[in-house]
Design a protein around this motif. Structure first.
Motif, PDB file in Angstrom:
ATOM      1  N   LEU A 125       0.846  -1.190   0.000  1.00 50.74           N
ATOM      2  CA  LEU A 125       0.000   0.000   0.000  1.00 50.74           C
ATOM      3  C   LEU A 125       0.885   1.244   0.000  1.00 50.74           C
ATOM      4  O   LEU A 125       1.863   1.299   0.739  1.00 50.74           O
ATOM      5  CB  LEU A 125      -0.900   0.026   1.238  1.00 50.74           C
ATOM      6  CG  LEU A 125      -1.736  -1.232   1.506  1.00 50.74           C
ATOM      7  CD1 LEU A 125      -2.488  -1.081   2.826  1.00 50.74           C
ATOM      8  CD2 LEU A 125      -2.711  -1.489   0.361  1.00 50.74           C
ATOM      9  N   PRO A 126       0.552   2.251  -0.803  1.00 48.20           N
ATOM     10  CA  PRO A 126       1.372   3.467  -0.848  1.00 48.20           C
ATOM     11  C   PRO A 126       0.942   4.497   0.199  1.00 48.20           C
ATOM     12  O   PRO A 126      -0.127   4.381   0.821  1.00 48.20           O
ATOM     13  CB  PRO A 126       1.105   3.997  -2.256  1.00 48.20           C
ATOM     14  CG  PRO A 126      -0.318   3.616  -2.496  1.00 48.20           C
ATOM     15  CD  PRO A 126      -0.503   2.274  -1.828  1.00 48.20           C
ATOM     16  N   CYS A 127       1.788   5.506   0.387  1.00 52.02           N
ATOM     17  CA  CYS A 127       1.432   6.664   1.214  1.00 52.02           C
ATOM     18  C   CYS A 127       2.116   7.889   0.623  1.00 52.02           C
ATOM     19  O   CYS A 127       3.139   7.771  -0.057  1.00 52.02           O
ATOM     20  CB  CYS A 127       1.830   6.459   2.676  1.00 52.02           C
ATOM     21  SG  CYS A 127       3.608   6.224   2.946  1.00 52.02           S
ATOM     22  N   TYR A 128       1.552   9.065   0.881  1.00 51.12           N
ATOM     23  CA  TYR A 128       2.076  10.296   0.295  1.00 51.12           C
ATOM     24  C   TYR A 128       1.695  11.459   1.207  1.00 51.12           C
ATOM     25  O   TYR A 128       0.571  11.533   1.693  1.00 51.12           O
ATOM     26  CB  TYR A 128       1.484  10.514  -1.096  1.00 51.12           C
ATOM     27  CG  TYR A 128       2.040  11.710  -1.844  1.00 51.12           C
ATOM     28  CD1 TYR A 128       3.028  11.549  -2.810  1.00 51.12           C
ATOM     29  CD2 TYR A 128       1.578  12.996  -1.587  1.00 51.12           C
ATOM     30  CE1 TYR A 128       3.538  12.637  -3.506  1.00 51.12           C
ATOM     31  CE2 TYR A 128       2.088  14.086  -2.274  1.00 51.12           C
ATOM     32  CZ  TYR A 128       3.063  13.909  -3.230  1.00 51.12           C
ATOM     33  OH  TYR A 128       3.578  14.993  -3.906  1.00 51.12           O
ATOM     34  N   GLY A 129       2.670  12.354   1.446  1.00 48.95           N
ATOM     35  CA  GLY A 129       2.387  13.504   2.294  1.00 48.95           C
ATOM     36  C   GLY A 129       3.418  14.601   2.123  1.00 48.95           C
ATOM     37  O   GLY A 129       4.248  14.558   1.214  1.00 48.95           O
ATOM     38  N   ALA A 130       3.367  15.581   3.005  1.00 47.17           N
ATOM     39  CA  ALA A 130       4.270  16.728   2.943  1.00 47.17           C
ATOM     40  C   ALA A 130       5.365  16.591   3.991  1.00 47.17           C
ATOM     41  O   ALA A 130       5.087  16.378   5.168  1.00 47.17           O
ATOM     42  CB  ALA A 130       3.488  18.020   3.173  1.00 47.17           C
ATOM     43  N   GLY A 131       6.624  16.698   3.534  1.00 45.13           N
ATOM     44  CA  GLY A 131       7.755  16.688   4.440  1.00 45.13           C
ATOM     45  C   GLY A 131       8.139  18.098   4.842  1.00 45.13           C
ATOM     46  O   GLY A 131       7.317  19.022   4.794  1.00 45.13           O
ATOM     47  N   GLY A 134       9.406  19.443   0.995  1.00 45.09           N
ATOM     48  CA  GLY A 134       8.711  18.963  -0.191  1.00 45.09           C
ATOM     49  C   GLY A 134       7.966  17.684   0.127  1.00 45.09           C
ATOM     50  O   GLY A 134       7.899  17.250   1.284  1.00 45.09           O
ATOM     51  N   PRO A 135       7.404  17.044  -0.886  1.00 45.61           N
ATOM     52  CA  PRO A 135       6.639  15.823  -0.646  1.00 45.61           C
ATOM     53  C   PRO A 135       7.502  14.650  -0.204  1.00 45.61           C
ATOM     54  O   PRO A 135       8.679  14.550  -0.550  1.00 45.61           O
ATOM     55  CB  PRO A 135       5.998  15.539  -2.006  1.00 45.61           C
ATOM     56  CG  PRO A 135       6.885  16.216  -2.993  1.00 45.61           C
ATOM     57  CD  PRO A 135       7.382  17.453  -2.301  1.00 45.61           C
ATOM     58  N   ILE A 136       6.898  13.775   0.586  1.00 41.90           N
ATOM     59  CA  ILE A 136       7.498  12.499   0.959  1.00 41.90           C
ATOM     60  C   ILE A 136       6.488  11.412   0.613  1.00 41.90           C
ATOM     61  O   ILE A 136       5.286  11.664   0.594  1.00 41.90           O
ATOM     62  CB  ILE A 136       7.864  12.426   2.458  1.00 41.90           C
ATOM     63  CG1 ILE A 136       6.626  12.715   3.329  1.00 41.90           C
ATOM     64  CG2 ILE A 136       8.989  13.388   2.788  1.00 41.90           C
ATOM     65  CD1 ILE A 136       6.886  12.585   4.817  1.00 41.90           C
ATOM     66  N   TRP A 137       6.971  10.229   0.297  1.00 42.27           N
ATOM     67  CA  TRP A 137       6.066   9.147  -0.060  1.00 42.27           C
ATOM     68  C   TRP A 137       6.731   7.809   0.235  1.00 42.27           C
ATOM     69  O   TRP A 137       7.924   7.752   0.557  1.00 42.27           O
ATOM     70  CB  TRP A 137       5.658   9.234  -1.528  1.00 42.27           C
ATOM     71  CG  TRP A 137       6.796   9.139  -2.510  1.00 42.27           C
ATOM     72  CD1 TRP A 137       7.297   8.005  -3.106  1.00 42.27           C
ATOM     73  CD2 TRP A 137       7.601  10.229  -3.002  1.00 42.27           C
ATOM     74  NE1 TRP A 137       8.343   8.314  -3.939  1.00 42.27           N
ATOM     75  CE2 TRP A 137       8.554   9.672  -3.895  1.00 42.27           C
ATOM     76  CE3 TRP A 137       7.614  11.604  -2.772  1.00 42.27           C
ATOM     77  CZ2 TRP A 137       9.501  10.451  -4.548  1.00 42.27           C
ATOM     78  CZ3 TRP A 137       8.552  12.380  -3.431  1.00 42.27           C
ATOM     79  CH2 TRP A 137       9.477  11.811  -4.309  1.00 42.27           C
ATOM     80  N   GLY A 138       5.966   6.754   0.111  1.00 44.19           N
ATOM     81  CA  GLY A 138       6.547   5.441   0.371  1.00 44.19           C
ATOM     82  C   GLY A 138       5.548   4.328   0.158  1.00 44.19           C
ATOM     83  O   GLY A 138       4.415   4.549  -0.291  1.00 44.19           O
ATOM     84  N   TYR A 139       5.983   3.106   0.492  1.00 43.71           N
ATOM     85  CA  TYR A 139       5.173   1.917   0.309  1.00 43.71           C
ATOM     86  C   TYR A 139       5.327   1.011   1.523  1.00 43.71           C
ATOM     87  O   TYR A 139       6.436   0.793   2.011  1.00 43.71           O
ATOM     88  CB  TYR A 139       5.583   1.173  -0.966  1.00 43.71           C
ATOM     89  CG  TYR A 139       5.386   2.011  -2.196  1.00 43.71           C
ATOM     90  CD1 TYR A 139       4.173   2.010  -2.881  1.00 43.71           C
ATOM     91  CD2 TYR A 139       6.391   2.867  -2.645  1.00 43.71           C
ATOM     92  CE1 TYR A 139       3.970   2.833  -3.979  1.00 43.71           C
ATOM     93  CE2 TYR A 139       6.199   3.688  -3.744  1.00 43.71           C
ATOM     94  CZ  TYR A 139       4.987   3.665  -4.411  1.00 43.71           C
ATOM     95  OH  TYR A 139       4.789   4.496  -5.491  1.00 43.71           O
ATOM     96  N   VAL A 140       4.207   0.502   2.002  1.00 40.25           N
ATOM     97  CA  VAL A 140       4.182  -0.385   3.161  1.00 40.25           C
ATOM     98  C   VAL A 140       3.685  -1.745   2.706  1.00 40.25           C
ATOM     99  O   VAL A 140       2.592  -1.847   2.133  1.00 40.25           O
ATOM    100  CB  VAL A 140       3.260   0.172   4.267  1.00 40.25           C
ATOM    101  CG1 VAL A 140       3.214  -0.781   5.456  1.00 40.25           C
ATOM    102  CG2 VAL A 140       3.718   1.561   4.707  1.00 40.25           C
ATOM    103  N   ALA A 221       2.676  11.238  10.385  1.00 41.34           N
ATOM    104  CA  ALA A 221       1.342  11.689   9.996  1.00 41.34           C
ATOM    105  C   ALA A 221       0.911  11.092   8.659  1.00 41.34           C
ATOM    106  O   ALA A 221      -0.256  10.694   8.493  1.00 41.34           O
ATOM    107  CB  ALA A 221       1.313  13.218   9.909  1.00 41.34           C
ATOM    108  N   THR A 222       1.843  10.999   7.716  1.00 43.43           N
ATOM    109  CA  THR A 222       1.543  10.439   6.402  1.00 43.43           C
ATOM    110  C   THR A 222       1.084   8.990   6.514  1.00 43.43           C
ATOM    111  O   THR A 222       0.097   8.582   5.896  1.00 43.43           O
ATOM    112  CB  THR A 222       2.780  10.532   5.492  1.00 43.43           C
ATOM    113  OG1 THR A 222       3.090  11.913   5.265  1.00 43.43           O
ATOM    114  CG2 THR A 222       2.548   9.845   4.158  1.00 43.43           C
TER     115      THR A 222
END
Length: 260
Positions: A125-131, A134-140, A221-222
């Motif tokens: 599952l992906p995730c995306y947010g604000a660092g 700039g943006p930060i994102w990832g996969y769990v 938070a993301t």
């Protein structure tokens, strides 16, 4: 025309700017498909890394297609709302759009990727947010119980090198997520990233990165926001070890009938 006149200078500059702009526009248009392919390849690499399938030197697209069980979209109610075509993935721009929908309280279509990893179905599952910058994102990646984390991978656009950027570069940070759980007392709480260190034995927390408090808080938070969006799907798919949730219940029933 007098080459020393202001008129000549203005005309010359205008033509030069127009020519350069045209060349740049042509170059951007010509390279767009290659750039899109690179973004897609990078996304696939991160997805299979989270799932535990990536190996140095491997062809990420081949590994992805060979081990993919299914890829589809779900809404916040956990209901399937579409399939992803073969080889199709949602890149960061797609995740940003869905993140905007989440913040605006609009309906979402969130991607789910399922892989066969050592005879277990691992869900990514992906995730995306604000660092910080700039943006930060990832996969769990989740094990078949849809609670235990199998692996994670994170990335960013502009976090501080040596500090917040460590969410992407430090193996120790990612590795401590493996084996942690995203649910507590039956509720999805994600994994808390604790400044100063997670309490010993806490299965729902990991250590934050020293000196990167804001980035750690942003990632915390993301994860909570995005896994919260998947909570209904996760609840529906939470199964005892050895079982799995199909996107299409009819497909599940068909598979069971064939086994009988």
């Amino acid at each position: 025309m007098n080459t020393n006149s202001n008129t000549y200078t203005v005309v010359y500059s205008t033509i030069l700017v127009m020519v350069v702009a045209a060349v740049l526009a042509f170059a951007a248009s010509s390279l767009k498909s290659r750039q899109d392919d690179n973004v897609k390849a990078e996304t696939i690499s991160k997805i299979i890394t989270a799932a535990g399938l990536y190996e140095d030197g491997c062809d990420a697209k081949t590994v992805y297609s060979q081990n993919l069980v299914e890829a589809f979209l779900v809404d916040a109610a956990g209901e399937p709302v579409g399939k992803l075509a073969e080889g199709e993935v949602k890149v960061t721009s797609d995740l940003k759009a869905e993140n905007d929908n989440i913040k605006a309280g609009k309906s979402v279509k969130l991607p789910v990727y399922k892989f066969n990893v050592n005879n277990e179905v691992i869900t990514v599952l992906p995730c995306y947010g604000a660092g910080l910058w700039g943006p930060i994102w990832g996969y769990v990646a989740l094990k078949p119980d849809m609670n235990t984390i199998a692996g994670v991978v994170f990335d960013h656009k502009g976090e501080t090198p040596g500090l917040g950027a460590k969410i992407a570069t430090e193996p120790w940070f990612r590795e401590q997520f493996a084996g942690k759980q995203i649910a507590k007392n039956g509720e999805v709480v994600a994994v808390s990233i604790i400044k100063g260190g997670a309490p010993k034995g806490d299965i729902n927390a990991v250590d934050a990165i020293s000196g990167a408090t804001i980035t750690s808080q942003a990632l915390d938070a993301t994860l909570k926001i995005w896994l919260g969006q998947y909570k209904e799907y996760i609840a529906k798919c939470a199964q005892p070890a050895g079982e799995d949730c199909c996107e299409d219940e009819c497909e599940c029933e068909t598979s069971e009938n064939q086994e009988d």
